[in-house]
Design a protein around this motif. Structure first.
Motif, mmCIF file in Angstrom:
data_model
loop_
_atom_site.group_PDB
_atom_site.id
_atom_site.type_symbol
_atom_site.label_atom_id
_atom_site.label_comp_id
_atom_site.label_asym_id
_atom_site.label_seq_id
_atom_site.Cartn_x
_atom_site.Cartn_y
_atom_site.Cartn_z
ATOM 1 N N ASP A 1 17.723 0.210 -5.812
ATOM 2 C CA ASP A 1 18.777 0.845 -6.284
ATOM 3 C C ASP A 1 19.146 2.134 -5.273
ATOM 4 O OD1 ASP A 1 20.764 2.886 -7.676
ATOM 5 O OD2 ASP A 1 19.863 2.658 -9.507
ATOM 6 N N GLU A 2 20.017 1.986 -4.321
ATOM 7 C CA GLU A 2 20.408 2.874 -3.532
ATOM 8 C C GLU A 2 20.724 4.201 -3.913
ATOM 9 O OE1 GLU A 2 24.299 1.566 -4.546
ATOM 10 O OE2 GLU A 2 22.209 0.572 -4.414
ATOM 11 N N THR A 3 21.172 4.559 -5.302
ATOM 12 C CA THR A 3 21.274 5.741 -5.826
ATOM 13 C C THR A 3 20.186 6.558 -6.039
ATOM 14 O OG1 THR A 3 21.657 4.914 -7.990
ATOM 15 C CG2 THR A 3 23.771 4.906 -6.679
ATOM 16 N N ARG A 4 19.188 5.876 -6.014
ATOM 17 C CA ARG A 4 17.806 6.624 -6.328
ATOM 18 C C ARG A 4 16.846 6.681 -5.020
ATOM 19 N NH1 ARG A 4 15.232 4.813 -11.337
ATOM 20 N NH2 ARG A 4 13.819 6.485 -10.997
ATOM 21 N N LEU B 1 17.867 -3.902 0.817
ATOM 22 C CA LEU B 1 19.344 -3.802 0.577
ATOM 23 C C LEU B 1 19.459 -2.957 -0.550
ATOM 24 C CD1 LEU B 1 20.116 -7.201 1.143
ATOM 25 C CD2 LEU B 1 20.806 -5.417 2.646
ATOM 26 N N GLY B 2 20.710 -2.528 -1.020
ATOM 27 C CA GLY B 2 21.192 -1.675 -2.264
ATOM 28 C C GLY B 2 21.232 -2.785 -3.142
ATOM 29 N N ARG B 3 21.566 -2.493 -4.586
ATOM 30 C CA ARG B 3 21.815 -3.123 -5.485
ATOM 31 C C ARG B 3 22.597 -4.415 -5.450
ATOM 32 N NH1 ARG B 3 25.088 0.659 -8.905
ATOM 33 N NH2 ARG B 3 25.746 1.484 -6.896
ATOM 34 N N ARG B 4 21.788 -5.437 -5.887
ATOM 35 C CA ARG B 4 22.776 -6.678 -5.722
ATOM 36 C C ARG B 4 23.981 -7.070 -6.248
ATOM 37 N NH1 ARG B 4 19.034 -11.747 -5.414
ATOM 38 N NH2 ARG B 4 17.457 -10.531 -6.050
ATOM 39 N N GLN B 5 24.091 -6.336 -7.517
ATOM 40 C CA GLN B 5 25.529 -6.362 -7.808
ATOM 41 C C GLN B 5 26.427 -5.724 -6.820
ATOM 42 O OE1 GLN B 5 22.802 -5.191 -9.002
ATOM 43 N NE2 GLN B 5 22.885 -4.164 -10.999
ATOM 44 N N MET B 6 26.364 -4.792 -6.026
ATOM 45 C CA MET B 6 27.269 -4.301 -5.034
ATOM 46 C C MET B 6 27.659 -5.532 -4.165
ATOM 47 S SD MET B 6 25.715 -0.768 -3.863
ATOM 48 C CE MET B 6 26.786 -0.714 -2.477
ATOM 49 N N PRO B 7 29.038 -5.718 -4.175
ATOM 50 C CA PRO B 7 29.647 -6.957 -3.140
ATOM 51 C C PRO B 7 29.051 -6.798 -1.931
ATOM 52 C CG PRO B 7 31.420 -6.239 -4.467
ATOM 53 C CD PRO B 7 30.121 -5.357 -4.907
ATOM 54 N N LEU B 8 29.171 -5.667 -1.239
ATOM 55 C CA LEU B 8 28.719 -5.405 0.193
ATOM 56 C C LEU B 8 26.991 -6.044 0.483
ATOM 57 C CD1 LEU B 8 28.769 -4.619 3.095
ATOM 58 C CD2 LEU B 8 28.292 -2.227 2.661
ATOM 59 N N CYS B 9 26.283 -5.679 -0.399
ATOM 60 C CA CYS B 9 24.730 -5.928 -0.284
ATOM 61 C C CYS B 9 24.711 -7.479 -0.612
ATOM 62 C CB CYS B 9 24.058 -5.111 -1.321
ATOM 63 S SG CYS B 9 24.002 -3.380 -0.786
ATOM 64 N N ALA B 10 25.452 -7.898 -1.444
ATOM 65 C CA ALA B 10 25.449 -9.455 -1.745
ATOM 66 C C ALA B 10 25.933 -10.398 -0.682
ATOM 67 C CB ALA B 10 26.461 -9.702 -2.885
ATOM 68 N N LEU C 1 11.407 -3.430 9.850
ATOM 69 C CA LEU C 1 12.115 -3.057 8.522
ATOM 70 C C LEU C 1 13.535 -2.670 8.727
ATOM 71 C CD1 LEU C 1 11.524 -2.310 5.403
ATOM 72 C CD2 LEU C 1 10.940 -0.120 6.094
ATOM 73 N N VAL C 2 14.439 -3.276 8.119
ATOM 74 C CA VAL C 2 16.044 -2.927 8.028
ATOM 75 C C VAL C 2 16.050 -2.260 6.793
ATOM 76 C CG1 VAL C 2 18.221 -3.874 8.183
ATOM 77 C CG2 VAL C 2 16.169 -4.959 9.389
ATOM 78 N N VAL C 3 16.832 -0.993 6.775
ATOM 79 C CA VAL C 3 17.077 -0.373 5.647
ATOM 80 C C VAL C 3 18.386 0.085 5.493
ATOM 81 C CG1 VAL C 3 16.497 1.819 4.719
ATOM 82 C CG2 VAL C 3 14.683 0.783 6.011
ATOM 83 N N TYR C 4 18.994 -0.269 4.177
ATOM 84 C CA TYR C 4 20.284 0.168 3.793
ATOM 85 C C TYR C 4 20.120 1.578 2.932
ATOM 86 C CZ TYR C 4 24.486 0.098 0.893
ATOM 87 O OH TYR C 4 25.808 0.634 0.435
ATOM 88 N N GLY C 5 20.253 2.564 3.475
ATOM 89 C CA GLY C 5 19.696 3.680 3.223
ATOM 90 C C GLY C 5 20.842 5.076 3.475
#
Length: 153
Positions: free
Chosen positions: A98-101, A64-73, A117-121
């Motif tokens: 960090d999905e920005t990297r 998942l992307g960053r934990r701070q992102m509401p969607l990822c949480a 694997l499930v990828v948020y990318g």
């Protein structure tokens, strides 16, 4: 005399972390190694209920992307809820990247120890190449939020 994990580890010829994974059925241990651990624990009269049959269940890793992102949480919470009924046969590991990297996402894809694997990318060459590499080795990959295309020609 109370037996300890270290006694079982010595007898089985493995590390104490391996003994812990086997006795607590966390997976990630080859079946022949798990059998050695269980045999050693039984031989030593280990003072606890031992698993009767070691089975390696399915292990999914969700990147998942960053934990701070509401969607990822929210996705993370939903994945935990979804996995509860299957906890005895499926291990779901969540990894936040960090999905920005894209280089970090690609590295996490390549290092994944899951059966699938499930990828948020995002649509980035590094991520596309990493997905192509693991799928060519037989690991199923599902993308969420965006459709990551197959390797470009």
């Amino acid at each position: 005399m109370k037996r300890k994990l270290i006694d079982v580890a010595r007898r089985a010829g493995v590390g104490h972390a391996t003994v812990d994974r086997v006795l607590n059925e966390r997976g990630g241990v080859r079946p022949e190694t798990a059998k050695r651990v269980l045999d050693a624990a039984r031989d030593l009269g280990f003072d606890r209920k031992l698993p009767t049959l070691y089975r390696q269940g399915l292990r999914f890793e969700v990147l998942l992307g960053r934990r701070q992102m509401p969607l990822c949480a929210r996705l993370s919470d939903a994945i935990v809820r979804f996995g509860r009924p299957f906890k005895d046969i499926v291990a779901i590991e969540r990894t936040f990247v960090d999905e920005t990297r894209p280089e970090l996402v690609a590295e996490a894809i390549l290092k994944s120890r899951g059966n699938a694997l499930v990828v948020y990318g995002q649509d980035h060459e590094l991520i596309i190449d990493a997905i192509a590499e693991v799928t060519s080795a037989g690991k199923p990959v599902v993308t969420i939020v965006s459709d990551v295309p197959r390797r470009r020609a």
